[in-house]
Design a protein around this motif. Structure first.
Motif, PDB file in Angstrom:
ATOM      1  N   GLY A   1       0.819  -1.197   0.000  1.00  0.00           N
ATOM      2  CA  GLY A   1       0.000   0.000   0.000  1.00  0.00           C
ATOM      3  C   GLY A   1       0.851   1.244   0.000  1.00  0.00           C
ATOM      4  N   LYS A   2       2.163   1.050   0.158  1.00  0.00           N
ATOM      5  CA  LYS A   2       3.070   2.204   0.217  1.00  0.00           C
ATOM      6  C   LYS A   2       4.095   2.167  -0.911  1.00  0.00           C
ATOM      7  CE  LYS A   2       2.584   2.746   5.209  1.00  0.00           C
ATOM      8  NZ  LYS A   2       3.289   2.678   6.509  1.00  0.00           N
ATOM      9  N   SER A   3       5.354   2.213  -0.564  1.00  0.00           N
ATOM     10  CA  SER A   3       6.424   2.403  -1.542  1.00  0.00           C
ATOM     11  C   SER A   3       6.289   1.536  -2.792  1.00  0.00           C
ATOM     12  CB  SER A   3       7.772   2.156  -0.877  1.00  0.00           C
ATOM     13  OG  SER A   3       7.798   0.855  -0.314  1.00  0.00           O
ATOM     14  N   ILE A   4       6.354   0.219  -2.615  1.00  0.00           N
ATOM     15  CA  ILE A   4       6.273  -0.658  -3.770  1.00  0.00           C
ATOM     16  C   ILE A   4       4.923  -0.512  -4.447  1.00  0.00           C
ATOM     17  CG2 ILE A   4       6.454  -3.053  -4.537  1.00  0.00           C
ATOM     18  CD1 ILE A   4       8.040  -3.581  -1.966  1.00  0.00           C
ATOM     19  N   GLY A   5       3.896  -0.280  -3.617  1.00  0.00           N
ATOM     20  CA  GLY A   5       2.555  -0.180  -4.137  1.00  0.00           C
ATOM     21  C   GLY A   5       2.329   0.996  -5.054  1.00  0.00           C
ATOM     22  N   TYR A   6       3.281   1.928  -5.116  1.00  0.00           N
ATOM     23  CA  TYR A   6       3.116   3.051  -6.034  1.00  0.00           C
ATOM     24  C   TYR A   6       3.236   2.597  -7.478  1.00  0.00           C
ATOM     25  CZ  TYR A   6       3.214   6.252  -2.093  1.00  0.00           C
ATOM     26  OH  TYR A   6       2.917   6.916  -0.932  1.00  0.00           O
ATOM     27  N   PHE A   7       3.867   1.482  -7.719  1.00  0.00           N
ATOM     28  CA  PHE A   7       3.906   0.985  -9.091  1.00  0.00           C
ATOM     29  C   PHE A   7       3.540  -0.487  -9.188  1.00  0.00           C
ATOM     30  CE2 PHE A   7       7.932  -1.115  -8.485  1.00  0.00           C
ATOM     31  CZ  PHE A   7       8.545  -0.351  -7.514  1.00  0.00           C
ATOM     32  N   TRP A   8       3.086  -1.049  -8.096  1.00  0.00           N
ATOM     33  CA  TRP A   8       2.598  -2.423  -8.145  1.00  0.00           C
ATOM     34  C   TRP A   8       1.664  -2.677  -6.972  1.00  0.00           C
ATOM     35  CZ3 TRP A   8       3.567  -5.363 -12.289  1.00  0.00           C
ATOM     36  CH2 TRP A   8       3.007  -6.658 -12.270  1.00  0.00           C
ATOM     37  N   GLN A   9       0.427  -3.073  -7.277  1.00  0.00           N
ATOM     38  CA  GLN A   9      -0.548  -3.265  -6.215  1.00  0.00           C
ATOM     39  C   GLN A   9      -0.886  -4.739  -6.051  1.00  0.00           C
ATOM     40  OE1 GLN A   9      -1.799  -1.137  -9.035  1.00  0.00           O
ATOM     41  NE2 GLN A   9      -0.182   0.176  -8.249  1.00  0.00           N
ATOM     42  N   ALA A  10      -1.276  -5.088  -4.848  1.00  0.00           N
ATOM     43  CA  ALA A  10      -1.715  -6.455  -4.599  1.00  0.00           C
ATOM     44  C   ALA A  10      -2.554  -6.490  -3.333  1.00  0.00           C
ATOM     45  CB  ALA A  10      -0.516  -7.390  -4.465  1.00  0.00           C
ATOM     46  N   SER A  11      -3.614  -7.264  -3.375  1.00  0.00           N
ATOM     47  CA  SER A  11      -4.465  -7.415  -2.206  1.00  0.00           C
ATOM     48  C   SER A  11      -3.909  -8.517  -1.316  1.00  0.00           C
ATOM     49  CB  SER A  11      -5.889  -7.758  -2.636  1.00  0.00           C
ATOM     50  OG  SER A  11      -5.878  -8.964  -3.369  1.00  0.00           O
ATOM     51  N   HIS A  12      -4.363  -8.559  -0.077  1.00  0.00           N
ATOM     52  CA  HIS A  12      -3.826  -9.561   0.850  1.00  0.00           C
ATOM     53  C   HIS A  12      -4.184 -10.974   0.403  1.00  0.00           C
ATOM     54  CE1 HIS A  12      -7.918  -9.334   2.593  1.00  0.00           C
ATOM     55  NE2 HIS A  12      -7.674 -10.542   3.032  1.00  0.00           N
ATOM     56  N   GLN A  13      -5.336 -11.119  -0.247  1.00  0.00           N
ATOM     57  CA  GLN A  13      -5.731 -12.447  -0.724  1.00  0.00           C
ATOM     58  C   GLN A  13      -4.722 -12.983  -1.727  1.00  0.00           C
ATOM     59  OE1 GLN A  13      -7.609  -9.801  -0.572  1.00  0.00           O
ATOM     60  NE2 GLN A  13      -9.759 -10.218  -0.166  1.00  0.00           N
ATOM     61  N   GLN A  14      -4.370 -12.116  -2.669  1.00  0.00           N
ATOM     62  CA  GLN A  14      -3.367 -12.499  -3.657  1.00  0.00           C
ATOM     63  C   GLN A  14      -2.061 -12.859  -2.985  1.00  0.00           C
ATOM     64  OE1 GLN A  14      -3.729  -8.941  -6.202  1.00  0.00           O
ATOM     65  NE2 GLN A  14      -2.592 -10.193  -7.658  1.00  0.00           N
ATOM     66  N   ILE A  15      -1.660 -12.013  -2.048  1.00  0.00           N
ATOM     67  CA  ILE A  15      -0.361 -12.179  -1.410  1.00  0.00           C
ATOM     68  C   ILE A  15      -0.270 -13.509  -0.664  1.00  0.00           C
ATOM     69  CG2 ILE A  15       1.079 -11.292   0.467  1.00  0.00           C
ATOM     70  CD1 ILE A  15       0.280  -8.460  -0.521  1.00  0.00           C
ATOM     71  N   TYR A  16      -1.305 -13.826   0.119  1.00  0.00           N
ATOM     72  CA  TYR A  16      -1.265 -15.085   0.870  1.00  0.00           C
ATOM     73  C   TYR A  16      -1.204 -16.285  -0.076  1.00  0.00           C
ATOM     74  CZ  TYR A  16      -2.216 -12.617   5.209  1.00  0.00           C
ATOM     75  OH  TYR A  16      -2.115 -11.796   6.300  1.00  0.00           O
TER      76      TYR A  16
END
Lengths: 184, 184
Positions: free
Chosen positions: A26-41
DNA sequence: CCAACCATGTAAGCGGTTACATGATTGG
DNA sequence: CCAATCATGTAACCGCTTACATGGTTGG
């Protein structure tokens, strides 16, 4: 698809839990790549199965279910391989431009408000990026790693500046039309 | 999701077949919205079922299977409604930045070639946009519709200019490192 | 005590990509 | 005649989004 690689990159920067990764995205990396917690797990599960990462219960005396993930050598290898693959820059997919084009062909739909709103959003993002720049990069000796991170941040800054400038130009055009009542 | 609306916008500009739409999406509209022919045919089918568009066999004496699609009033209505919805600007999803970040944390991976290649691609796109600008917009009296299309093109031009400038800066940095042999 | 946050998941659905397939027309 | 292009599809897969679900910990 490269979420696993984005996650490994983040984990290399600092090992942490899935929850932490979700917040970081939701922060630094998320400025050019997003992912929800479902995806991440889900991806963490797959990656562990593939032997790219491993997890251990957090050092909190078993109070929580928190698991800390760490990149293993095979994961490093894979990340290194992937990082050297060529990729074409994605062409932008801007819904708003489709709307603008619809407005062009169907006559005035009052998109001025939306233009203003979007300019505000871009200004906000720009401010946020500038704050990070001020805090982390300006007036410092930068390591190689920091220099690269700064390069990435600058890409974001330039992008937002461009978007703000464009919005202003578009607004000028629409406002001029509104002022003289041109409809076509 | 807004492919149906993008298709209707394109059809309003000029009625045509699915095949023609696919080609158009490789050009002007495709600069900010892409779609494969498979997607397009599927969506055309759905839209016709929904009563937004209708099709008729092409006026070629039945030589081909070509079908010409045309937007119906309900489709117009829907497009008008949709065009006025607010949408936040999408945050960029740049794989290459993930790779750069991986390079930052894992040490030199030789991304200079890739930077050069990408700069070339951005330059090419910029050239293409400039050619369109020259051909369709510069030194002309522009209608309201053309003015809006030009605005959209200018967004693309600014984006590519920004990307080229950024690539140059990044290349300067990497080349400086290569020259003095800095590894960390 | 209760709300907010920490922390991790399952399930359904959809849009987009890739691979595969077909047949007709046009141009060299 | 053969290759390229026109023209339209089907099927499978996959990543992402949305909605739903659970239970523990922390702080006011």
């Amino acid at each position: 698809m490269s979420l696993p690689h984005a996650l490994m990159t983040s984990l290399l920067e600092k090992s942490c839990s899935g929850y932490d990764l979700a917040r970081r995205f939701g922060k630094s990396i998320g400025y050019f790549w997003q992912a929800s917690h479902q995806q991440i797990y889900r991806e963490l599960g797959r990656m562990e199965e593939a032997g790219w990462i491993r997890s251990a219960a957090a050092d909190d005396g078993g109070k929580t279910r928190k698991r800390i993930y760490e990149v293993l050598p095979p994961g490093c290898e894979e990340l290194r391989r992937w990082a050297q693959e060529p990729v074409d820059p994605p062409n932008l997919r801007e819904e708003f431009f489709v709307r603008l084009r619809a407005e062009a062909v169907m006559g005035p739909l009052g998109l001025e408000h939306e233009l203003e709103r979007r300019m505000g959003l871009h200004s906000l993002r720009l401010q946020a990026y500038r704050a990070i720049e001020q805090r982390d990069f300006l007036g410092k000796e930068l390591s190689r790693e920091a220099t690269i991170q700064y390069l990435i941040l600058k890409a974001g800054i330039m992008q937002q500046e461009g978007a703000v400038a464009w919005s202003q130009e578009a607004l000028r055009v629409f406002r001029a039309w509104a002022a003289i009542g041109v409809l076509g």
